[in-house]
Design an enzyme around this catalytic site. Structure first.
Site, PDB file in Angstrom:
ATOM      1  N   TYR A 144      46.972  78.510  23.201  1.00  0.00           N
ATOM      2  CA  TYR A 144      47.080  80.002  22.469  1.00  0.00           C
ATOM      3  C   TYR A 144      47.271  79.674  21.193  1.00  0.00           C
ATOM      4  O   TYR A 144      47.912  79.176  20.496  1.00  0.00           O
ATOM      5  CB  TYR A 144      48.389  80.691  23.201  1.00  0.00           C
ATOM      6  CG  TYR A 144      48.658  81.910  22.625  1.00  0.00           C
ATOM      7  CD1 TYR A 144      49.699  82.421  21.886  1.00  0.00           C
ATOM      8  CD2 TYR A 144      47.955  83.175  22.859  1.00  0.00           C
ATOM      9  CE1 TYR A 144      49.944  83.771  21.218  1.00  0.00           C
ATOM     10  CE2 TYR A 144      48.022  84.238  22.401  1.00  0.00           C
ATOM     11  CZ  TYR A 144      49.217  84.547  21.750  1.00  0.00           C
ATOM     12  OH  TYR A 144      49.491  85.716  21.195  1.00  0.00           O
ATOM     13  N   ASP A 239      46.477  73.671  15.217  1.00  0.00           N
ATOM     14  CA  ASP A 239      47.291  74.863  15.223  1.00  0.00           C
ATOM     15  C   ASP A 239      48.796  74.152  15.489  1.00  0.00           C
ATOM     16  O   ASP A 239      49.153  73.934  16.418  1.00  0.00           O
ATOM     17  CB  ASP A 239      46.886  75.677  16.477  1.00  0.00           C
ATOM     18  CG  ASP A 239      47.951  76.720  16.362  1.00  0.00           C
ATOM     19  OD1 ASP A 239      47.659  77.671  17.421  1.00  0.00           O
ATOM     20  OD2 ASP A 239      49.053  76.974  15.925  1.00  0.00           O
ATOM     21  N   LYS A 267      56.449  80.358  12.714  1.00  0.00           N
ATOM     22  CA  LYS A 267      57.795  79.908  13.280  1.00  0.00           C
ATOM     23  C   LYS A 267      58.753  79.178  12.517  1.00  0.00           C
ATOM     24  O   LYS A 267      59.225  79.986  11.612  1.00  0.00           O
ATOM     25  CB  LYS A 267      57.425  79.329  14.775  1.00  0.00           C
ATOM     26  CG  LYS A 267      56.608  79.857  15.704  1.00  0.00           C
ATOM     27  CD  LYS A 267      56.202  79.079  16.918  1.00  0.00           C
ATOM     28  CE  LYS A 267      55.348  79.825  17.945  1.00  0.00           C
ATOM     29  NZ  LYS A 267      55.802  80.961  18.953  1.00  0.00           N
TER      30      LYS A 267
END
Ligand code: KE4
Length: 428
Positions: A144, A239, A267
């Site tokens: 994702y 990623d 994050k």
């Protein structure tokens, strides 16, 4: 545990917010039941609307690596707020956090800040396409990279190599340019390059997958992707929205010793405020506006509050880098504790772990990709989730998520969690 207040709040939220949440995974659709509304958090603990105290293993899906309401981060945001919250003009603060991030992460010269991991990954793909003048990308089933159209693609059926939209609203045209391969399957990726030798701009991958549960790369897999990208002059995008500043100071590139061409972050980088970023060597970043032709922009990009939270977080991690070993040790303790209980049961299980990322799968198959991740017994997982919640342990409300340990978790918290599992396992 009782959740009257959370259920009342959930009802009210559903009247004005689609599904009652601002991000689907929070709605407990995968595990059933009423989502928990949190009131506040401190260190390793969440305090919900019903006054329940919960040991937190999602850490806001990664950002709260040092625990909630970590003083230096809170103080930085508080003092910055009085100076104004947004200007739409450059500030010295952005240069400060950029310099620190670049000093911590290998193999990058410049970094551009955005407001989410989605934005970071979407922009990284546009940059790769701009630099290579190619249109296709390869992603991996189960990985994702946020909700931009190019990533909401599922594997095409059978031999079809390009994907099909996994959400209404994503066009066939978009899907055509996203090729899918199974995680840890280097042959499938090689096949795609043979099929499209000069059309692939980039591979984008989670170097340690965290969106199928935790799935570390098989030996040689990332090295194989690196050499395919070199051979076909495509770019390798890591990623690192989850792994960046979590697996090590320099993230997965440092821990696994593989060089990516573009790295994305989110994050932890924002210290709990909305921050994403993408970074690369100068010969790639010089293509980005206003220096180069590849356009990317954002009203709140580099926002001073978010930057002050992120800078405080990175300073804490940079100055106390033994935190990464400490987190890995705590995660190993949790792993051993859960495994020792499962070994005595007849329940088939796998536990995947790397650093402070871990996940438990109720399947006898080794979990190495999306197919094996989905072979788990979801009903059993849901009982496990709710059983642990009832014991005061907050786990990710989906079998397809990694746990994220935070450094405020004490050994007692880990042992309390293991003892809670001793009670729950007999109900699975
Ligand atoms: P955001 O746009 O949610 O900040 O980041 C997207 C993203 C990109 N890359 C990776 C590897 C990610 O894990 C994410 C987002 N992670 C999910 C958790 N699986 C966020 C939780 C949610 O969607 O609410």
């Amino acid at each position: 545990m009782q959740y009257q207040r959370s259920s009342a709040l959930f009802k009210a939220a559903q009247n004005v917010i689609p599904g009652g949440v601002n991000s689907p995974v929070r709605a407990f659709k995968a595990v059933g039941g009423t989502p928990i509304f949190v009131e506040r958090a401190k260190g390793a603990y969440l305090y919900d609307a019903d006054g329940n105290k919960l040991i937190d293993y999602i850490a806001s899906w990664g950002p709260m690596i040092l625990g909630h309401a970590h003083e230096p981060v809170i103080d930085a945001v508080k003092s910055r707020a009085d100076l104004g919250t947004s200007f739409g003009m450059p500030t010295a603060l952005e240069t400060q956090i950029a310099e620190l991030a670049i000093s911590m992460v290998p193999n990058i010269d410049k970094i551009r800040f955005v407001n989410s991991g989605t934005e970071a990954c979407m922009s990284a793909v546009r940059l790769a396409r701009g630099v290579t003048k190619r249109e296709k990308i390869i992603k991996f089933s189960g990985c994702y990279h946020g909700h931009s159209d190019a990533f909401l693609i599922e594997a095409g059926s059978g031999a079809v190599t390009f994907g099909s939209p996994s959400s209404p609203g994503v066009t066939i045209g978009t899907a055509k340019d996203t090729l899918l391969a199974p995680y840890n399957n280097i042959e499938a990726v090689t096949q795609l390059f043979i099929e499209y030798p000069d059309e692939i701009a980039a591979i984008i991958i989670e170097p340690v997958a965290g969106n199928m549960g935790c799935i570390p790369p098989a030996d040689g897999f990332l090295e194989g992707l690196r050499s395919l990208c070199d051979q076909y002059e495509s770019l390798l995008i890591f990623d690192e929205v989850m792994t960046g500043f979590r697996l090590a100071k320099g993230g997965a590139q440092e821990l696994l010793g593989i060089k990516a061409d573009i790295v994305t972050f989110g994050k932890v980088l924002g210290g709990g405020l909305p921050v994403g970023a993408f970074a690369a060597k100068n010969d790639i970043m010089k293509y980005l506006a206003p220096e180069g032709p590849v356009y990317q922009a954002g009203t709140l990009s580099g926002n001073p509050l978010a930057m002050s939270a992120g800078l405080a977080m990175l300073q804490e991690l940079n100055d106390n880098d033994q935190v990464f070993i400490r987190l890995a040790t705590k995660t190993a303790r949790l792993h051993e504790g859960l495994a020792s209980i499962l070994k005595d049961s007849k329940i088939p299980y796998q536990i995947n772990r790397l650093g402070s990322m871990i996940s438990l799968h109720f399947t006898e198959n080794e979990v190495i990709d999306f197919e094996t991740a989905t072979s788990g017994n979801n009903k059993r997982f849901n009982k496990y989730f709710h059983g642990m919640l009832n014991e005061g342990i907050y786990l990710p409300p989906s079998a397809f998520e990694s746990y994220f340990l935070n450094d405020a978790l004490s050994i007692e918290d880990i042992d309390f969690t293991i003892n809670a599992f001793k009670k729950v396992i007999n109900t699975l």
